[in-house]
Design a protein around this motif. Sequence first.
Motif, PDB file in Angstrom:
ATOM      1  N   GLY A  58       0.801  -1.214   0.000  1.00 26.93           N
ATOM      2  CA  GLY A  58       0.000   0.000   0.000  1.00 26.93           C
ATOM      3  C   GLY A  58       0.836   1.267   0.000  1.00 26.93           C
ATOM      4  O   GLY A  58       0.365   2.332  -0.420  1.00 26.93           O
ATOM      5  N   LYS A  59       2.069   1.156   0.468  1.00 25.25           N
ATOM      6  CA  LYS A  59       2.980   2.300   0.492  1.00 25.25           C
ATOM      7  C   LYS A  59       3.981   2.261  -0.661  1.00 25.25           C
ATOM      8  O   LYS A  59       4.975   2.992  -0.667  1.00 25.25           O
ATOM      9  CB  LYS A  59       3.727   2.356   1.826  1.00 25.25           C
ATOM     10  CG  LYS A  59       2.820   2.706   3.004  1.00 25.25           C
ATOM     11  CD  LYS A  59       2.194   4.086   2.826  1.00 25.25           C
ATOM     12  CE  LYS A  59       1.271   4.452   3.973  1.00 25.25           C
ATOM     13  NZ  LYS A  59       0.690   5.803   3.814  1.00 25.25           N
ATOM     14  N   GLY A  60       3.732   1.404  -1.625  1.00 27.51           N
ATOM     15  CA  GLY A  60       4.528   1.404  -2.838  1.00 27.51           C
ATOM     16  C   GLY A  60       5.834   0.660  -2.785  1.00 27.51           C
ATOM     17  O   GLY A  60       6.696   0.850  -3.649  1.00 27.51           O
ATOM     18  N   PHE A  61       5.999  -0.226  -1.806  1.00 28.33           N
ATOM     19  CA  PHE A  61       7.217  -1.038  -1.767  1.00 28.33           C
ATOM     20  C   PHE A  61       7.185  -2.053  -2.900  1.00 28.33           C
ATOM     21  O   PHE A  61       6.148  -2.679  -3.158  1.00 28.33           O
ATOM     22  CB  PHE A  61       7.362  -1.744  -0.419  1.00 28.33           C
ATOM     23  CG  PHE A  61       7.889  -0.873   0.676  1.00 28.33           C
ATOM     24  CD1 PHE A  61       9.174  -1.040   1.159  1.00 28.33           C
ATOM     25  CD2 PHE A  61       7.107   0.138   1.227  1.00 28.33           C
ATOM     26  CE1 PHE A  61       9.673  -0.235   2.177  1.00 28.33           C
ATOM     27  CE2 PHE A  61       7.587   0.957   2.237  1.00 28.33           C
ATOM     28  CZ  PHE A  61       8.872   0.770   2.707  1.00 28.33           C
ATOM     29  N   GLN A  62       8.313  -2.220  -3.557  1.00 31.05           N
ATOM     30  CA  GLN A  62       8.408  -3.132  -4.694  1.00 31.05           C
ATOM     31  C   GLN A  62       8.623  -4.561  -4.211  1.00 31.05           C
ATOM     32  O   GLN A  62       9.630  -4.859  -3.568  1.00 31.05           O
ATOM     33  CB  GLN A  62       9.560  -2.710  -5.615  1.00 31.05           C
ATOM     34  CG  GLN A  62       9.763  -3.618  -6.819  1.00 31.05           C
ATOM     35  CD  GLN A  62      10.960  -3.198  -7.654  1.00 31.05           C
ATOM     36  OE1 GLN A  62      11.378  -2.049  -7.606  1.00 31.05           O
ATOM     37  NE2 GLN A  62      11.497  -4.139  -8.416  1.00 31.05           N
ATOM     38  N   ILE A  63       7.675  -5.434  -4.528  1.00 31.69           N
ATOM     39  CA  ILE A  63       7.780  -6.850  -4.146  1.00 31.69           C
ATOM     40  C   ILE A  63       8.480  -7.615  -5.260  1.00 31.69           C
ATOM     41  O   ILE A  63       8.048  -7.591  -6.413  1.00 31.69           O
ATOM     42  CB  ILE A  63       6.398  -7.464  -3.886  1.00 31.69           C
ATOM     43  CG1 ILE A  63       5.613  -6.634  -2.852  1.00 31.69           C
ATOM     44  CG2 ILE A  63       6.547  -8.907  -3.425  1.00 31.69           C
ATOM     45  CD1 ILE A  63       6.238  -6.581  -1.488  1.00 31.69           C
ATOM     46  N   GLU A  64       9.552  -8.291  -4.919  1.00 31.12           N
ATOM     47  CA  GLU A  64      10.310  -9.063  -5.900  1.00 31.12           C
ATOM     48  C   GLU A  64       9.734 -10.467  -6.092  1.00 31.12           C
ATOM     49  O   GLU A  64       9.719 -10.994  -7.208  1.00 31.12           O
ATOM     50  CB  GLU A  64      11.776  -9.168  -5.460  1.00 31.12           C
ATOM     51  CG  GLU A  64      12.509  -7.829  -5.397  1.00 31.12           C
ATOM     52  CD  GLU A  64      12.679  -7.214  -6.774  1.00 31.12           C
ATOM     53  OE1 GLU A  64      13.115  -7.926  -7.690  1.00 31.12           O
ATOM     54  OE2 GLU A  64      12.358  -6.012  -6.920  1.00 31.12           O
TER      55      GLU A  64
ATOM     56  N   ALA B 229       7.281 -12.353   1.741  1.00 33.42           N
ATOM     57  CA  ALA B 229       7.599 -11.586   0.539  1.00 33.42           C
ATOM     58  C   ALA B 229       9.036 -11.103   0.613  1.00 33.42           C
ATOM     59  O   ALA B 229       9.545 -10.781   1.695  1.00 33.42           O
ATOM     60  CB  ALA B 229       6.657 -10.388   0.403  1.00 33.42           C
ATOM     61  N   VAL B 230       9.682 -11.058  -0.538  1.00 34.65           N
ATOM     62  CA  VAL B 230      11.002 -10.431  -0.665  1.00 34.65           C
ATOM     63  C   VAL B 230      10.766  -9.100  -1.373  1.00 34.65           C
ATOM     64  O   VAL B 230      10.137  -9.052  -2.434  1.00 34.65           O
ATOM     65  CB  VAL B 230      11.968 -11.308  -1.477  1.00 34.65           C
ATOM     66  CG1 VAL B 230      13.296 -10.588  -1.678  1.00 34.65           C
ATOM     67  CG2 VAL B 230      12.195 -12.641  -0.769  1.00 34.65           C
ATOM     68  N   ALA B 231      11.242  -8.012  -0.759  1.00 29.65           N
ATOM     69  CA  ALA B 231      10.929  -6.680  -1.283  1.00 29.65           C
ATOM     70  C   ALA B 231      12.156  -5.790  -1.263  1.00 29.65           C
ATOM     71  O   ALA B 231      13.166  -6.077  -0.610  1.00 29.65           O
ATOM     72  CB  ALA B 231       9.809  -6.046  -0.457  1.00 29.65           C
TER      73      ALA B 231
END
Length: 263
Positions: free
Chosen positions: A46-52, A93-95
Amino acid sequence: MKPAEKITSLRNEKVKNLVKLQKSSERKSQNLILIEGWREINQAMGKGFQIEAFYLNEDKIEDLDRLSGKVFLLAPNVFEKLAYRENTEGVIAVARPKFHSFDSLKLQKNPLLIILESVEKPGNLGAVLRTAEASAVDAVIVCDPLTDIYNPNVIRSSLGCVFSVPIVVCRNQDAIQYLKENNIRIYAAELKASKRYDLIDFTQPSAIALGTEATGLTNEWINAADEKIIIPMLGSHDSLNVSVSAAILVFEALRQRGFKIQK
């Protein structure tokens, strides 16, 4: 149901790397973090973190359609090797992490900040971040930290607030310079302070500085403070947990401000 690669061996290279990412040095060198649990993952997204990539316990395969992008199914024994929560929800999740700078901070007209010097225990940092999110402070400034802000236990104890609260990690002198340049008064929590916290005027731009439970703030902060403050102790112990102290002081500031946020 979407296709997902299945991993059954603890010797799988992806699994080995996930184990490595439990160490701060590896998270820093790879610029990756681990996020476990649906609430925390949703906060980050929701805060725009990129999930790999997502890693889902095969026992929770009914949750597969909740995920998008790269997904790996892990055999239960493999997932148990990776999980760090007692009551795991079966998803990791890896982010990519995010880091704020002073230049990126957007302060209210009458800002309120929390300063933490040399915080060591992930649980304490996480609890302070929950207070910061609940009180809508402008930022938490973590000075000379002894723990990684993306330590899995910080993420867990903050209930994902580490993703929603602006956090700046810096040196003491950089934080002090920033506060002085922006005319934000520094209130240093100190055991030998002469003024009770409830007698302080927090209605002006304020930064509440706290140190470790063992040693408190260093002289660098004590000398830079506009006022030294204390929470009176009426029992036999002379101090509170740093997260409890932060909550008391911040919500006193909010009380004085009428629990209003000035954008």
